[in-house]
Structures are given as structure tokens and as C-alpha cells.
Design a protein around this motif. Structure first.
Motif, mmCIF file in Angstrom:
data_model
loop_
_atom_site.group_PDB
_atom_site.id
_atom_site.type_symbol
_atom_site.label_atom_id
_atom_site.label_comp_id
_atom_site.label_asym_id
_atom_site.label_seq_id
_atom_site.Cartn_x
_atom_site.Cartn_y
_atom_site.Cartn_z
ATOM 1 N N VAL A 70 0.775 -1.220 -0.048
ATOM 2 C CA VAL A 70 0.041 -0.095 0.100
ATOM 3 C C VAL A 70 0.782 1.229 -0.062
ATOM 4 O O VAL A 70 0.406 2.179 -0.478
ATOM 5 C CB VAL A 70 -1.005 0.027 1.336
ATOM 6 C CG1 VAL A 70 -1.708 1.406 1.381
ATOM 7 C CG2 VAL A 70 -1.896 -0.975 1.077
ATOM 8 N N GLU A 71 2.096 1.041 0.707
ATOM 9 C CA GLU A 71 2.823 2.167 0.846
ATOM 10 C C GLU A 71 3.622 2.548 -0.484
ATOM 11 O O GLU A 71 4.605 3.622 -0.450
ATOM 12 C CB GLU A 71 3.817 2.104 2.011
ATOM 13 C CG GLU A 71 3.022 2.282 3.118
ATOM 14 C CD GLU A 71 4.216 2.028 4.534
ATOM 15 O OE1 GLU A 71 5.309 2.220 4.355
ATOM 16 O OE2 GLU A 71 3.663 1.767 5.417
ATOM 17 N N GLY A 72 3.579 1.593 -1.482
ATOM 18 C CA GLY A 72 4.328 1.560 -2.612
ATOM 19 C C GLY A 72 5.469 0.943 -2.786
ATOM 20 O O GLY A 72 6.336 1.117 -3.657
ATOM 21 N N PHE A 117 2.943 -4.485 16.270
ATOM 22 C CA PHE A 117 1.774 -5.100 15.417
ATOM 23 C C PHE A 117 1.032 -4.040 14.679
ATOM 24 O O PHE A 117 1.084 -2.739 15.014
ATOM 25 C CB PHE A 117 0.920 -5.630 16.312
ATOM 26 C CG PHE A 117 1.433 -7.115 16.833
ATOM 27 C CD1 PHE A 117 1.415 -8.285 15.939
ATOM 28 C CD2 PHE A 117 2.099 -7.211 17.912
ATOM 29 C CE1 PHE A 117 2.174 -9.365 16.345
ATOM 30 C CE2 PHE A 117 2.759 -8.204 18.476
ATOM 31 C CZ PHE A 117 2.815 -9.423 17.690
ATOM 32 N N PRO A 118 0.141 -4.115 13.469
ATOM 33 C CA PRO A 118 -0.416 -3.204 12.693
ATOM 34 C C PRO A 118 -1.326 -2.294 13.694
ATOM 35 O O PRO A 118 -1.425 -1.070 13.113
ATOM 36 C CB PRO A 118 -1.416 -3.961 11.740
ATOM 37 C CG PRO A 118 -0.621 -5.300 11.806
ATOM 38 C CD PRO A 118 0.076 -5.452 13.066
ATOM 39 N N ALA A 119 -2.083 -2.777 14.735
ATOM 40 C CA ALA A 119 -2.835 -1.864 15.331
ATOM 41 C C ALA A 119 -2.061 -0.400 16.031
ATOM 42 O O ALA A 119 -2.345 0.439 16.451
ATOM 43 C CB ALA A 119 -3.489 -2.631 16.505
ATOM 44 N N GLY A 139 2.904 3.764 9.385
ATOM 45 C CA GLY A 139 3.178 3.963 10.735
ATOM 46 C C GLY A 139 1.952 4.350 11.670
ATOM 47 O O GLY A 139 2.204 4.496 12.670
ATOM 48 N N ARG A 140 0.889 4.453 10.845
ATOM 49 C CA ARG A 140 -0.303 4.814 11.659
ATOM 50 C C ARG A 140 -1.025 3.523 12.180
ATOM 51 O O ARG A 140 -0.901 2.628 11.364
ATOM 52 C CB ARG A 140 -1.318 5.465 10.413
ATOM 53 C CG ARG A 140 -0.516 6.832 10.161
ATOM 54 C CD ARG A 140 -0.296 7.751 10.979
ATOM 55 N NE ARG A 140 -1.169 7.858 12.237
ATOM 56 C CZ ARG A 140 -0.888 8.713 13.420
ATOM 57 N NH1 ARG A 140 0.210 8.967 13.452
ATOM 58 N NH2 ARG A 140 -1.961 8.989 14.072
ATOM 59 N N PRO A 141 -1.763 3.736 13.074
ATOM 60 C CA PRO A 141 -2.551 2.431 13.461
ATOM 61 C C PRO A 141 -3.508 1.854 12.398
ATOM 62 O O PRO A 141 -4.301 2.659 11.804
ATOM 63 C CB PRO A 141 -3.571 3.101 14.857
ATOM 64 C CG PRO A 141 -2.566 4.254 15.423
ATOM 65 C CD PRO A 141 -2.157 4.724 14.091
ATOM 66 N N SER A 142 -3.305 0.565 12.398
ATOM 67 C CA SER A 142 -4.320 -0.072 11.334
ATOM 68 C C SER A 142 -4.841 -1.471 11.666
ATOM 69 O O SER A 142 -4.163 -1.978 12.631
ATOM 70 C CB SER A 142 -3.349 -0.282 10.086
ATOM 71 O OG SER A 142 -2.684 0.954 9.593
ATOM 72 N N THR A 143 -5.939 -1.712 11.176
ATOM 73 C CA THR A 143 -6.688 -2.982 11.276
ATOM 74 C C THR A 143 -6.742 -3.517 9.902
ATOM 75 O O THR A 143 -7.325 -2.847 9.273
ATOM 76 C CB THR A 143 -7.954 -2.684 12.093
ATOM 77 O OG1 THR A 143 -7.742 -2.250 13.380
ATOM 78 C CG2 THR A 143 -8.781 -4.249 12.127
#
Ligand SMILES: Cc1cc2nc3c(=O)[nH]c(=O)nc-3n(C[C@H](O)[C@H](O)[C@H](O)COP(=O)(O)O)c2cc1C
Ligand code: SF4
Length: 593
Positions: free
Chosen positions: A317-319, A330-332, A338-342
Motif C-alpha cells: 500500500v505504501e508503494g 503489530f499493525p494496531a 506507521g499509523r494504527p491500522s486494522t
């Protein structure tokens, strides 16, 4: 200001016009299965024929009803009537549908598979009720409830059939933590492979500042799996509504749907649906007139199986090149940019609207044990009725294969099942009593995973099939860590030499050691699970391996030692060269490799 009530009134009027208005409504399935069967030519011929006739009918392209074997599937709704389905409709069949059924109401004697009637509609006389077909009647559609019925980029059709009721309930009657509790009580477990509880996963991301991301995984690189793309192709609003609910529950501002590039059907239809959702106030600022705002965009992957792994996905996604990251973090806590992700699978997110609309108890009432809800099974291979079937969890694999799939064709017998993608492993033909249950399947040595079940008949050599699966894992290894990069390469070398009857003493033990090293030392699930196909094949088909390694022959004649291959360990005379012991008749899907 857009309100749910206002949209629903307009949607119901639109639906009445479609089903009870003046004009017949023709729906043509053009999802990936229809497309492969020639449905784009069929729909073009149908439109041309209608344009040149005096019949005023509406034509919509829809998704997949699940009965892929019947594609191209065309159905006609006469005003106020039930849907009449024509199956395997080629360009040459279009005249009969238009001049016959649409013009005069005449039902042809061939090519009609049945009718489907909604509440209050009369049956169509002389035609079978499609609900009596196991391929329809045994389905319990939740995530696929609109597939094959609504046009994928017509939000009013989606709203008319209950769409956005779940989001509306969440936004107007529930706090975010109550939404998470509802998801936890539903027992929903992720459908991307690991079966992790969804409500629990969402609860990890409730803290932290925006931008936070809900990531929807439609990489779906497993051979034999086509359910995620079919959902987006058939009914992208279900997934988008699920993402928006997840956004509200976790306090996230953004959603990204990540689709494998080159799959134009899901990509185009999702993008069209996103545009319409913005136009109708279902995405963007102040959704449905509330304080909640949420954006969704589409991002495309390259062709990489490992890009579906959650951290590789975020790199893509970041290319960047899609290689997994080490965890923790972990992604959260540290996800995309570097942002919180689910991150959730398409199917997982697509259950959320119905759970919010009908309640957790309703959902947990479907299914069995700790596997609540439905399983979405892509049934392919040596099977009479290949298709995409959404069935309650808890059915046995035998019910799916024999009752819904119609069993193995041509009088052959079932030999093996490859489930849950290439890393999932294989089951023997005697595993038909195993239930669709995450835990029972993994105890049996396979996984439900993404929902693919590939059926292979008695012409299949388990060693040869294992070679194909290992070759896939080796080719798709991203190469970042050596246990996987070298381990998959070494495993392939060994399986290939077993196929060539050139195995060496200790090869099985060596594979087991390699498998252990890969499991313990690989960075991501690809390497950790990379020995699964071999382990499960040896467990269920030891005799196939023994025949190759002790008798130096292939029981089905699929594996033949090339005449030029050097012989490493055995006296030349002992090796039967080019003498298959059975007729060399490969199963169709194995031919040509
Ligand atoms: C090699 C590899 C490939 C994967 N591919 C996919 C995929 O195509 N789609 C998917 O949803 N999950 C895939 N996963 C699982 C994801 O890492 C992640 O667990 C999943 O998207 C989480 O969604 P869920 O909680 O809804 O199951 C893959 C995992 C591995 C190790
Ligand atoms: S396990 Fe395989 S796919 Fe995963 S990071 Fe290592 S090399 Fe790449």
C-alpha cells in the motif's frame, strides 16, 4: 442533509419500479465466472437485440448467484412476477429469450433452470423452483445475500434490500464500544486464514489519533479461491458498509481496499460503488447526517501471493515491494505509514452489516461450536457442479461435495481435497465426515483458510500434486528470510526427485527437518506453513510416496522420469524408465503443466 430514512424511501420506490413497474427486468451474471463463460458477449447480444426490437426492458449486469456451472446465467422478471432463469445462455440463445419469453411469455422447453419467487410472488407454472436445487436451497447467504440479485454499483438496489440498516443502527443507536461488543458476541472469526476473533482485533485499535486505517484485504492469490473478488464484483457495498462500521467502532478515519491488480471486474465495480457512495452521503463528511466521517479508496497490488500477508500488504500500500515486516510492532500500533491500522479480509468485513442489522445472537445462531456464521466455499476441480456456495458452518465436507457439488463426475472416485489454499494442506477422500469448523479442520490436518476446496479424483497422483503446491510456495517466496527462501527451494528439489524416482535415502527425514526449521525460523506465515502441503500429503497418502520411493513408479502414471535425467542413487537397471504403470490419462486440471 442525507438521512437513512430519506434514502430508504427512494430505494424502496426504485425497487418497486424494477420488480413491479411497467418494464421487464433482465439480469445477466457477469462476475468472473460469467465472464469466463462468455457472458459479456451474451449481454452485448441481448442489448443489441432489445435495441432493435420494440420491447422496452431494463438490463442490469449483476454478480454471481453461486451456481457458476450454469453461467452465463440470465434471468427475467416480468412485472410483478418471479425471476425465470435461463442457464448457459450463449449469443445464439438470445433471440429465443427476447422473441419468446419477453415478447410472448413463451417458456422454451430447454435452457431454463428454474424460477425464484420472493414473498407474495406466484410460482411460474411448469418450471422447477430453484430453491429445491441443493446448490441454491442449501445455501445460507449472509455476505453473498445480494450477489447475483442487485446491480453492484446501484446503491439504491442495495439500500432497498436492507443495505446500510446496520450502519444506521450503529451510528444512531450505539456507542463505538457497543459495536465492538456486538461483534465479539457474534463470535465472528476472520476469514482471511488465521480465524482470529474480529471484535477482539477491532478492540486493539480504539486508542490513538487519526489518521487510522481500516484495511480490506482482497489480494486473494490462492489458486482455487475466488470468493473475495466475487463479493466485490457482485456487491461491493456490503464490504464498504462493513468497513465503515469498523471505522466507526475503532474511531478510524480512512479505509483502503487492496485488490490484486488485473482483476478489472472487482476493481471497476468497487470504484464505481465508492463514487456513488460519496454522491449519496454514505462516505465522506458527516455520513447519514451524523458526526461520523469516513473515506474509502482502492489500492492495487502487484502479482504477489505474499502481498496478502498483512505486513507485506502494508508495504505494498505504501508503494514498496511487498515483503513482510517483522512483528512487533503489530499493525494496531504501527500499521500503514506507521499509523494504527486494522486489517481484515473481504468476507470478514462483509458479515458486519448483517450482524449489526440482525444482532449478534442471530449470527451466532448460525454455525457450530466456535465457528459461527457461514463458510463461503469455492468448489472447483473434479466436481460436477463447481460454484461459490455460502453455507452454514457445521456442514460436513461430504455434504458440500456430494449434495451441493454433485460429487465427482464420470463415475470416478474421490481421492483428495486441497483446502484453504496452497499452504493449507490436503485431506484424504475419507475426510468427508469432517465438518466445516475452523478447529475441527485444523485438527484433521488442513485449514478452512480462504474457503477454497479443490476436489481431485482417483487419476491424481498425491506426490505430483504436492510438487505443484511446493513449486507454488517456492515461486511465491518473497526471499526476505533464508529459512523460507532456501527451505522452499530445497523442498521442491526433493519432491521433484521423488517424482522422477531419483530420491535419496533419508529424503523424507530431510524434508521434515527442513519443515521444522522453516516453521521456527521464517518471518511470516508463508515459510512457517510452507511444509504443510508435504506433511499433510505424507500423512494421508503415504502409500503414494512409498510407491514412488520403494517401487520407483507412479501409481497413476502422472510422474514420469525424463529419459535424459541422471540417476543418482540406484543402479540404472532398477529404474523403470518411461514405463508408466497405468494409462497416462491426466485429470483435466493437471494436464498441460
Ligand atoms: C502468505 C500469506 C498470504 C496471505 N494472503 C491473504 C489474502 O490473500 N487475503 C487475506 O484476507 N488474508 C491473507 N493472509 C492473511 C493475512 O495476513 C491476515 O491474517 C488477514 O488478512 C486478516 O484478516 P481476517 O482477520 O479478517 O482474517 C495471508 C497470510 C499469509 C501468511
Ligand atoms: S517467510 Fe518467506 S515470504 Fe515470508 S518473509 Fe520470509 S521469505 Fe518472505
Amino acid at each position: 442533509m442525507t438521512t437513512y430514512a430519506g434514502l430508504k424511501v427512494a430505494a424502496d420506490e426504485h425497487w418497486r419500479d424494477l420488480t413491479e413497474g411497467e418494464r421487464p427486468w433482465v439480469r445477466v451474471g457477469t462476475a468472473i465466472c460469467g465472464h469466463a463463460a462468455g457472458a459479456l458477449d451474451t449481454v452485448a447480444a441481448l442489448r443489441a437485440k432489445l435495441d432493435s426490437s420494440d420491447i422496452d426492458a431494463r438490463v442490469d449486469e449483476v454478480g454471481c448467484l453461486g451456481i457458476c456451472f450454469a453461467e452465463p446465467l440470465v434471468d427475467v422478471t416480468m412485472p410483478g412476477g418471479a425471476r425465470l432463469f435461463f442457464c448457459n445462455v450463449g449469443v445464439g440463445d438470445v433471440d429465443e429469450i427476447v422473441d419468446g419469453y419477453l415478447k410472448t411469455g413463451t417458456i422454451p422447453s430447454e435452457g431454463v433452470i428454474g424460477y425464484l419467487a420472493e414473498d407474495g410472488q406466484s410460482p411460474i407454472e411448469g418450471v422447477a423452483d430453484m430453491g429445491d436445487l441443493p446448490q441454491i436451497g442449501r445455501q445460507r447467504c449472509v455476505a453473498l445475500r445480494n450477489a447475483g440479485t442487485t446491480a453492484p454499483a446501484d446503491v439504491y438496489q442495495y439500500l432497498a434490500r436492507g443495505g446500510y440498516a446496520g450502519l444506521n443502527r450503529a451510528l444512531t443507536a450505539m456507542q463505538p464500544d457497543e459495536v465492538i461488543e456486538e461483534m465479539k458476541s457474534s463470535g465472528l472469526r476472520g476469514r482471511g486464514g488465521a480465524a482470529f476473533p474480529t471484535g477482539l482485533k477491532w478492540s486493539f485499535m480504539t486508542k490513538g489519533e487519526n489518521p487510522k486505517y481500516i484495511l480490506c484485504n482482497c489480494e486473494e492469490g490462492d489458486p482455487g479461491a475466488f470468493n473475495d473478488k466475487t463479493i466485490l464484483e457482485s456487491d461491493p457495498y456490503t464490504t464498504m458498509e462493513g468497513m465503515t462500521i469498523a471505522g466507526y467502532a475503532t474511531g478510524a478515519s480512512n479505509g483502503i481496499i487492496f485488490i490484486r491488480h488485473g482483476h478489472d471486474g472487482p476493481i471497476d465495480r468497487t470504484e464505481a460503488a465508492i463514487r456513488q457512495a460519496y454522491e449519496t452521503g454514505l462516505l465522506g463528511e458527516n455520513i447519514l447526517g451524523t458526526d461520523f466521517s469516513f473515506d474509502i479508496e482502492v489500492s492495487l497490488t502487484g502479482e504477489s501471493y505474499v502481498a496478502g500477508e498483512e505486513t507485506a500488504f502494508m508495504e505494498a500500500v505504501e508503494g514498496h515491494r511487498s515483503m513482510p515486516r517483522a512483528r512487533p510492532p503489530f499493525p494496531a500500533a504501527f500499521g500503514v505509514w506507521g499509523r494504527p491500522s486494522t486489517i481484515n479480509n473481504v468476507k470478514t468485513l462483509s458479515y458486519a452489516p448483517s450482524i449489526l442489522e440482525h444482532g449478534a445472537e442471530w449470527f451466532s445462531g448460525i454455525g457450530v461450536n466456535k465457528s459461527t456464521g457461514t463458510a463461503i466455499i469455492c468448489l472447483s476441480g473434479n466436481i460436477t457442479y463447481p460454484g461459490l456456495y455460502e453455507v452454514p458452518m457445521g456442514l460436513t465436507i461430504g455434504e458440500v461435495i456430494n449434495e451441493i457439488g454433485g460429487g465427482v463426475p464420470e463415475g470416478r472416485s474421490l481421492k483428495l481435497l486441497q483446502t484453504g489454499g496452497p499452504l493449507g494442506g490436503v485431506l484424504g477422500g475419507q475426510s468427508t465426515e469432517v465438518h466445516l469448523d475452523f478447529d475441527e479442520m485444523s485438527a484433521a490436518g488442513a485449514i478452512l483458510g480462504s474457503g477454497g476446496i479443490i476436489v481431485a479424483d482417483d487419476r491424481t497422483c498425491a506426490v505430483d500434486l504436492t510438487r505443484v503446491l511446493v513449486a507454488f510456495c517456492q515461486f511465491e517466496s518473497c526471499g526476505k528470510c533464508f529459512p523460507c527462501r532456501l527451505g522452499t527451494t530445497n523442498l521442491l528439489e526433493i519432491v521433484e526427485r521423488i517424482c522422477r524416482h531419483e530420491d535419496r535415502p533419508g529424503d523424507v527425514e530431510l524434508m521434515k527437518k527442513l519443515g521444522k526449521t522453516m516453521q521456527a525460523g521464517s518471518l511470516c506465515g508463508h515459510g512457517q506453513l510452507g511444509f504443510n502441503p508435504i506433511e499433510s500429503a505424507i500423512k494421508h497418502f503415504e502409500s503414494d510416496f512409498r510407491t514412488h520411493m520403494e517401487e520407483w513408479r507412479c501409481p497413476t502414471g502422472s510422474c514420469r522420469r525424463p529419459a535424459y535425467a541422471p540417476v543418482n542413487t540406484r543402479p540404472f537397471a532398477e529404474v523403470p524408465i518411461g514405463e508408466p504403470t497405468a494409462p497416462v490419462e491426466l485429470a483435466p486440471e493437471l494436464a498441460g503443466r
